[in-house]
Design an enzyme around this catalytic site. Structure first.
Site, PDB file in Angstrom:
ATOM      1  N   GLY A   1       0.734  -1.260   0.000  1.00  0.00           N
ATOM      2  CA  GLY A   1       0.000   0.000   0.000  1.00  0.00           C
ATOM      3  C   GLY A   1       0.760   1.304   0.000  1.00  0.00           C
TER       4      GLY A   1
ATOM      5  N   GLY B   1       2.995   2.487  -2.161  1.00  0.00           N
ATOM      6  CA  GLY B   1       3.490   2.928  -3.476  1.00  0.00           C
ATOM      7  C   GLY B   1       2.846   4.222  -3.959  1.00  0.00           C
TER       8      GLY B   1
ATOM      9  N   CYS C   1      -0.094   3.475  -6.118  1.00  0.00           N
ATOM     10  CA  CYS C   1      -0.853   2.334  -5.609  1.00  0.00           C
ATOM     11  C   CYS C   1      -2.105   2.843  -4.894  1.00  0.00           C
ATOM     12  CB  CYS C   1       0.068   1.598  -4.647  1.00  0.00           C
ATOM     13  SG  CYS C   1      -0.767   0.520  -3.510  1.00  0.00           S
TER      14      CYS C   1
HETATM   15  P1  5GP Z   1       6.984   3.856  -5.220  1.00  0.00           P
HETATM   16  O1  5GP Z   1       8.477   3.797  -5.120  1.00  0.00           O
HETATM   17  O2  5GP Z   1       6.525   4.425  -6.522  1.00  0.00           O
HETATM   18  O3  5GP Z   1       6.365   4.542  -4.033  1.00  0.00           O
HETATM   19  O4  5GP Z   1       6.459   2.342  -5.129  1.00  0.00           O
HETATM   20  C1  5GP Z   1       6.854   1.360  -6.054  1.00  0.00           C
HETATM   21  C2  5GP Z   1       6.164   0.065  -5.723  1.00  0.00           C
HETATM   22  O5  5GP Z   1       4.729   0.196  -5.852  1.00  0.00           O
HETATM   23  C3  5GP Z   1       6.457  -1.084  -6.680  1.00  0.00           C
HETATM   24  O6  5GP Z   1       7.715  -1.650  -6.477  1.00  0.00           O
HETATM   25  C4  5GP Z   1       5.311  -2.045  -6.395  1.00  0.00           C
HETATM   26  O7  5GP Z   1       5.533  -2.840  -5.268  1.00  0.00           O
HETATM   27  C5  5GP Z   1       4.166  -1.100  -6.082  1.00  0.00           C
HETATM   28  N1  5GP Z   1       3.216  -1.009  -7.220  1.00  0.00           N
HETATM   29  C6  5GP Z   1       3.486  -0.766  -8.517  1.00  0.00           C
HETATM   30  N2  5GP Z   1       2.353  -0.734  -9.271  1.00  0.00           N
HETATM   31  C7  5GP Z   1       1.337  -0.990  -8.412  1.00  0.00           C
HETATM   32  C8  5GP Z   1      -0.073  -1.101  -8.586  1.00  0.00           C
HETATM   33  O8  5GP Z   1      -0.645  -0.915  -9.669  1.00  0.00           O
HETATM   34  N3  5GP Z   1      -0.805  -1.413  -7.475  1.00  0.00           N
HETATM   35  C9  5GP Z   1      -0.205  -1.605  -6.255  1.00  0.00           C
HETATM   36  N4  5GP Z   1      -0.964  -1.936  -5.233  1.00  0.00           N
HETATM   37  N5  5GP Z   1       1.128  -1.461  -6.062  1.00  0.00           N
HETATM   38  C10 5GP Z   1       1.885  -1.168  -7.122  1.00  0.00           C
END
Ligand code: 5GP
Length: 346
Positions: A180, A182, A185
């Site tokens: 959660g 991300g 996300c």
């Molecule tokens: P960020 O660094 O952008 O905060 O988070 C990256 C992470 O978000 C990714 O490695 C993956 O675990 C998660 N993530 C990527 N795409 C999605 C998505 O469509 N749904 C969800 N629940 N998580 C995602």
């Protein structure tokens, strides 16, 4: 029904308390780590930051830029490249800086098998599902471990110690932690499920290290200080999505609107990703993702300099000569009350 009353923290809820230090400058700090993986027995040497296996981030161009940067950063390649392109990439660049990624979709495993059968040597594997709590996932991981004992396996995602232990015992070298947090996300909004990321990292690292395993803090870093906080909390690796999006290496279309340049960045289960990959993604992440516009940031090398410089600087503030000792040198100061926006930045 039960309610846990214990306070759980996100990166934004804490700051590092500065400490007296004998370090004269950032250049004296070593931010590389050396690991020997529990199951594969292989070693890793480099800065333990990984580009996420997402469109716009886990790209071949990103991997080439990381290789050029030279400090051992790595890229989890997104899983949508055709096998011929993956073969060419590994032949030209080796496997040192990349993770081959799969989900739990049958085609993913078949593609990996085929790649290896044709002589591919992926070396490091990232098994990525939205919900790492299912028995089916644990069985899947066990099977892949039995089939490929020599592969270093990173798998997740989970957020609690008992599941970290179960995955490590099932053959995972590095457990991916984060549900959660991300930047694209929407799981917390759509399902109400999640766990504040810093607490997840602290608790999961403790569980993993007790068994000789490692964790990767995945998601929720928005500034270099968050990466330092993840390491300070005990993360062995940190995975970045949004912070590495919007660069020349994203392999995405550059759009110009009202004189502003931007690139689209989207969750791997967003409508954008589903349309692009023809529905194959729905199985990869049952929970949701969104699409955002990221202002164009140019070459990733400048952002990497900021990230690595920030991390070095944190180490000098708390007197950690090596990244390895950052968590021992860390005292976090709580700076927020508990009622926060846990739904990210939107
Ligand atoms: P960020 O660094 O952008 O905060 O988070 C990256 C992470 O978000 C990714 O490695 C993956 O675990 C998660 N993530 C990527 N795409 C999605 C998505 O469509 N749904 C969800 N629940 N998580 C995602």
């Amino acid at each position: 029904m039960r309610i846990e009353q214990e306070v759980k923290l996100d990166y934004k809820d804490v700051l590092f308390r500065p400490k007296r230090s004998t370090l004269k400058s950032r250049s004296q700090v070593d931010i590389t780590r050396e690991f020997k993986f529990k199951w594969s027995g292989k070693t890793y040497q480099g800065v333990p930051i990984i580009a996420a296996n997402m469109d716009g981030v886990g790209t071949f161009d990103m991997a080439r830029a990381f290789i050029q940067e030279g400090s051992g950063l790595s890229v989890a390649l997104h899983k949508h490249y055709p096998i011929e392109e993956i073969e060419k990439f590994y032949t030209d660049n080796g496997s040192q800086n990349v993770w081959y990624s799969i989900g739990m979709v049958k085609d993913d495993e078949a593609k990996l098998d085929e790649f290896i059968k044709r002589g591919g040597e992926p070396d490091k594997l990232c098994i990525d599902v939205a919900n790492g709590y299912s028995e089916h996932f644990v069985e899947y991981v066990k099977r892949i471990r039995e089939k490929y004992p020599e592969l270093t396996i990173m798998a997740g995602n989970v957020v609690t110690g008992e599941m970290v232990e179960e995955l490590i015992l099932a053959g995972v070298d590095i457990v991916k932690v984060g549900i959660g947090p991300g930047s694209v996300c929407t799981t917390r909004k759509m399902t109400g499920v999640g766990y504040p990321q810093l607490s997840a990292v602290i608790e999961c690292a403790d569980a993993a290290h007790g068994l000789g395993g490692l964790i990767c803090a995945d998601g929720g870093c928005t500034v270099p200080g968050d990466i330092a906080k993840a390491f300070g909390g005990g993360a062995d690796f940190v995975m970045l999505g949004g912070m590495l999006a919007g660069h020349d290496q994203s392999e995405q279309e550059l759009v110009e609107e009202n004189g502003e340049k931007y690139l689209r960045f989207y969750g791997m289960s967003s409508d954008t990703a589903m349309n692009k990959h023809k529905g194959g993604v729905a199985e990869y992440r049952a929970s949701e993702g969104k699409t955002v516009k990221i202002p164009y940031r140019g070459d990733v090398s400048q952002s990497l300099q900021d990230i690595l410089g920030g991390l070095r600087s944190t180490c000098t503030y708390v007197g950690a000569r090596q990244l390895k000792s950052l968590s021992k040198c860390t005292t976090f100061v709580r700076v927020t009350q508990q009622i926060n926006n846990v739904f990210g930045q939107s």
